[in-house]
Design an enzyme around this catalytic site. Structure first.
Site, PDB file in Angstrom:
ATOM      1  N   ARG A   1       0.865  -1.320  -0.128  1.00 40.64           N
ATOM      2  CA  ARG A   1      -0.086  -0.023  -0.048  1.00 40.64           C
ATOM      3  C   ARG A   1       0.986   1.138  -0.109  1.00 40.64           C
ATOM      4  NH1 ARG A   1      -3.333  -3.444  -0.781  1.00 40.64           N
ATOM      5  NH2 ARG A   1      -5.319  -3.606   0.000  1.00 40.64           N
TER       6      ARG A   1
ATOM      7  N   SER B   1     -11.449  -0.659   2.262  1.00 37.84           N
ATOM      8  CA  SER B   1     -11.158  -0.744   3.612  1.00 37.84           C
ATOM      9  C   SER B   1     -10.435   0.350   4.051  1.00 37.84           C
ATOM     10  CB  SER B   1      -9.624  -1.952   3.574  1.00 37.84           C
ATOM     11  OG  SER B   1     -10.188  -2.961   3.101  1.00 37.84           O
TER      12      SER B   1
ATOM     13  N   GLU C   1      -5.604   3.371   5.530  1.00 39.20           N
ATOM     14  CA  GLU C   1      -5.281   3.144   4.266  1.00 39.20           C
ATOM     15  C   GLU C   1      -5.991   4.111   3.557  1.00 39.20           C
ATOM     16  OE1 GLU C   1      -5.892  -0.810   2.878  1.00 39.20           O
ATOM     17  OE2 GLU C   1      -6.689  -0.081   0.910  1.00 39.20           O
TER      18      GLU C   1
HETATM   19  C1  LIG Z   1     -15.934  -0.766  -2.709  1.00 37.31           C
HETATM   20  C2  LIG Z   1     -14.445  -0.785  -2.742  1.00 37.31           C
HETATM   21  C3  LIG Z   1     -13.573  -1.653  -2.892  1.00 37.31           C
HETATM   22  C4  LIG Z   1     -12.091  -1.729  -2.919  1.00 37.31           C
HETATM   23  N1  LIG Z   1     -11.156  -2.762  -2.746  1.00 37.31           N
HETATM   24  C5  LIG Z   1      -9.986  -2.317  -2.933  1.00 37.31           C
HETATM   25  C6  LIG Z   1      -9.186  -3.605  -3.219  1.00 37.31           C
HETATM   26  O1  LIG Z   1      -9.480  -4.672  -3.310  1.00 37.31           O
HETATM   27  N2  LIG Z   1      -7.870  -3.072  -3.010  1.00 37.31           N
HETATM   28  C7  LIG Z   1      -7.388  -2.187  -3.069  1.00 37.31           C
HETATM   29  O2  LIG Z   1      -6.122  -1.902  -3.136  1.00 37.31           O
HETATM   30  N3  LIG Z   1      -8.060  -0.873  -2.825  1.00 37.31           N
HETATM   31  C8  LIG Z   1      -9.599  -1.122  -2.863  1.00 37.31           C
HETATM   32  N4  LIG Z   1     -10.408  -0.112  -2.605  1.00 37.31           N
HETATM   33  C9  LIG Z   1      -9.686   1.347  -2.453  1.00 37.31           C
HETATM   34  C10 LIG Z   1      -9.700   2.150  -3.603  1.00 37.31           C
HETATM   35  O3  LIG Z   1     -10.407   1.779  -4.729  1.00 37.31           O
HETATM   36  C11 LIG Z   1      -8.114   2.001  -4.387  1.00 37.31           C
HETATM   37  O4  LIG Z   1      -7.161   2.410  -3.249  1.00 37.31           O
HETATM   38  C12 LIG Z   1      -7.898   2.860  -5.477  1.00 37.31           C
HETATM   39  O5  LIG Z   1      -6.794   2.468  -6.250  1.00 37.31           O
HETATM   40  C13 LIG Z   1      -8.027   4.157  -5.491  1.00 37.31           C
HETATM   41  O6  LIG Z   1      -7.860   4.974  -6.666  1.00 37.31           O
HETATM   42  P1  LIG Z   1      -8.530   6.601  -7.064  1.00 37.31           P
HETATM   43  O7  LIG Z   1      -8.415   6.656  -8.283  1.00 37.31           O
HETATM   44  O8  LIG Z   1     -10.111   6.289  -6.453  1.00 37.31           O
HETATM   45  O9  LIG Z   1      -8.046   7.278  -5.916  1.00 37.31           O
HETATM   46  P2  LIG Z   1      -8.544   8.558  -5.172  1.00 37.31           P
HETATM   47  O10 LIG Z   1      -9.258   8.024  -4.210  1.00 37.31           O
HETATM   48  O11 LIG Z   1      -9.220   9.627  -6.106  1.00 37.31           O
HETATM   49  O12 LIG Z   1      -7.039   9.013  -4.540  1.00 37.31           O
HETATM   50  C14 LIG Z   1      -6.482   8.506  -3.588  1.00 37.31           C
HETATM   51  C15 LIG Z   1      -5.156   9.166  -3.496  1.00 37.31           C
HETATM   52  O13 LIG Z   1      -4.380   8.994  -4.733  1.00 37.31           O
HETATM   53  C16 LIG Z   1      -3.929  10.169  -4.972  1.00 37.31           C
HETATM   54  N5  LIG Z   1      -3.765  10.244  -6.492  1.00 37.31           N
HETATM   55  C17 LIG Z   1      -4.962  10.034  -7.402  1.00 37.31           C
HETATM   56  N6  LIG Z   1      -4.412  10.236  -8.699  1.00 37.31           N
HETATM   57  C18 LIG Z   1      -3.151  10.430  -8.620  1.00 37.31           C
HETATM   58  C19 LIG Z   1      -2.225  10.687  -9.719  1.00 37.31           C
HETATM   59  N7  LIG Z   1      -2.569  10.601 -10.979  1.00 37.31           N
HETATM   60  N8  LIG Z   1      -0.934  11.150  -8.911  1.00 37.31           N
HETATM   61  C20 LIG Z   1      -0.682  11.221  -7.749  1.00 37.31           C
HETATM   62  N9  LIG Z   1      -1.529  11.094  -6.858  1.00 37.31           N
HETATM   63  C21 LIG Z   1      -2.829  10.703  -7.344  1.00 37.31           C
HETATM   64  C22 LIG Z   1      -5.073  11.298  -4.584  1.00 37.31           C
HETATM   65  O14 LIG Z   1      -4.604  12.530  -4.328  1.00 37.31           O
HETATM   66  C23 LIG Z   1      -5.408  10.591  -3.195  1.00 37.31           C
HETATM   67  O15 LIG Z   1      -4.211  11.066  -2.166  1.00 37.31           O
HETATM   68  C24 LIG Z   1     -11.677  -0.192  -2.723  1.00 37.31           C
HETATM   69  C25 LIG Z   1     -12.547   0.860  -2.560  1.00 37.31           C
HETATM   70  C26 LIG Z   1     -14.069   0.635  -2.533  1.00 37.31           C
HETATM   71  C27 LIG Z   1     -14.965   1.657  -2.445  1.00 37.31           C
END
Ligand SMILES: Cc1cc2nc3c(=O)[nH]c(=O)nc-3n(C[C@H](O)[C@H](O)[C@H](O)COP(=O)(O)OP(=O)(O)OC[C@H]3O[C@@H](n4cnc5c(N)ncnc54)[C@H](O)[C@@H]3O)c2cc1C
Length: 316
Positions: A165, A215, A309
């Site tokens: 992570r 999570s 996380e």
């Molecule tokens: C129902 C559900 C299930 C999930 N299951 C999992 C799972 O199985 N495994 C897992 O690992 N995660 C899981 N997640 C969590 C999440 O989906 C992941 O962590 C995902 O990768 C986050 O991506 P995002 O685009 O939504 O990021 P965001 O939530 O928009 O951002 C997360 C962070 O990344 C930064 N960020 C975003 N894009 C960039 C970029 N281009 N450059 C630099 N920084 C950036 C943002 O500033 C922020 O700090 C789950 C979430 C949900 C809602």
């Protein structure tokens, strides 16, 4: 059109988060080109504003009073398949990347199917993972925008410093993910289909349908648990280490009897103790309070320190 004309004011962020909470962004900009990304940073610097990058909003908590700064939503969504390689902009939805890969009989991302609204950029930053398959396992290169010198640089997988992570992008906030090359492998379509089914079935079974951010806390390193609470480790946990060599935070939260614990309009999911759900019109404040309560309970009962996380986005 110059960059100032593309920037919007007081834009609600709630619809851009899977938790469906939080206030507006003072300034908001959707970005598709490198030129706009650079121009946005120059503009924000002149105005002495903090800049926040929004992916799919599936891992963030936005304050109720909103974000005092410029929120940039990454919408560079170009994708291309070159043999076994899949090139993706940081704004590509994980679900779109999976569809593209599946359509080309490329395997390596199926573990992510069923994760809602996440982008490639967000997944790389947090080294998203499921079933012991982290995204770092298929990253070949990442094209990075370095805010310090306003240049684009190419990082190898090794340069990205991937850990559980974690990545260099979490540690060095000057580095933004612009695009990536994923090194996939050719696979029979029946096998890819099976992998997809496994992932979707798991999430349908284990994840609540109400708004959440997945999570909330990181899983524990078994050595940490053993050191902090050897008795608990020996009696209850040493046989419960997962394939990813972690002890599930949800298991410990459940052992504190917190499944179903609610605070205002938020609640610890009954399906998965590491998930907090918004039961309707919740406020961020309520989530923050429940997070703090869970941390305190786990600390008091077992002497273990949970680490978030989820990312606090625009909190000052
Ligand atoms: C129902 C559900 C299930 C999930 N299951 C999992 C799972 O199985 N495994 C897992 O690992 N995660 C899981 N997640 C969590 C999440 O989906 C992941 O962590 C995902 O990768 C986050 O991506 P995002 O685009 O939504 O990021 P965001 O939530 O928009 O951002 C997360 C962070 O990344 C930064 N960020 C975003 N894009 C960039 C970029 N281009 N450059 C630099 N920084 C950036 C943002 O500033 C922020 O700090 C789950 C979430 C949900 C809602």
């Amino acid at each position: 059109m110059n960059i100032e004309d593309k920037i919007q004011k007081d834009i609600a962020l709630k619809p851009f988060t899977t938790w469906q909470v939080g206030g507006p962004a003072k300034y908001y900009l959707e970005i598709k080109s490198r030129e706009d990304l650079k121009a946005a940073y120059i503009w924000a610097k002149e105005k002495k504003l903090n800049v926040y990058i929004l992916g799919g909003g599936s891992n963030i908590l936005v304050p109720d009073q909103g974000v005092d700064g410029l929120v940039i939503r990454m919408l560079n969504t170009k994708m291309a398949v070159k043999g076994e390689r899949l090139e993706c902009g940081a704004g590509v939805w994980l679900s779109s990347a999976i569809s593209k890969a599946v359509g080309n009989n490329l395997s390596g991302l199926e573990w992510a199917s069923g994760i809602p609204r996440a982008t490639i950029g967000g997944a790389i930053r947090g080294n998203a993972e499921a079933f012991s398959e982290p995204i770092s396992g298929i990253i070949e290169t990442v094209n990075v925008f370095n805010i310090k010198n306003m240049n684009f640089q190419l990082f190898s997988n090794r340069d990205c410093g991937f850990e559980y992570r974690n990545s260099i992008f979490k540690k060095d906030l000057n580095l933004l993910i612009w695009k990536t090359v994923l090194k996939m492998r050719k696979e029979k379509s029946e096998i890819i289909k099976k992998n997809l089914e496994k992932s979707i079935n798991f999430r349908t079974e284990k994840y609540p349908c109400l708004p959440s951010a997945g999570s909330v806390f990181k899983n524990f390193d078994p050595n940490y648990v053993k050191e902090q609470n050897p008795r608990l480790y020996d009696r209850e946990l040493k046989n419960k280490i997962g394939r990813n060599n972690k002890i599930a935070a949800g298991l410990i939260i459940d052992m504190c009897g917190l499944k179903g614990k609610s605070m205002g309009r938020v609640k610890v999911s009954l399906e998965h103790a590491n998930i907090i759900i918004n039961t309707g019109k919740a406020r961020t404040e309520e989530i923050v309070m429940l997070i703090s309560y869970i941390k305190q309970q786990v600390r008091d009962k077992f002497g273990l320190e949970l680490q978030e996380e989820i990312q606090y986005f625009g909190f000052t």
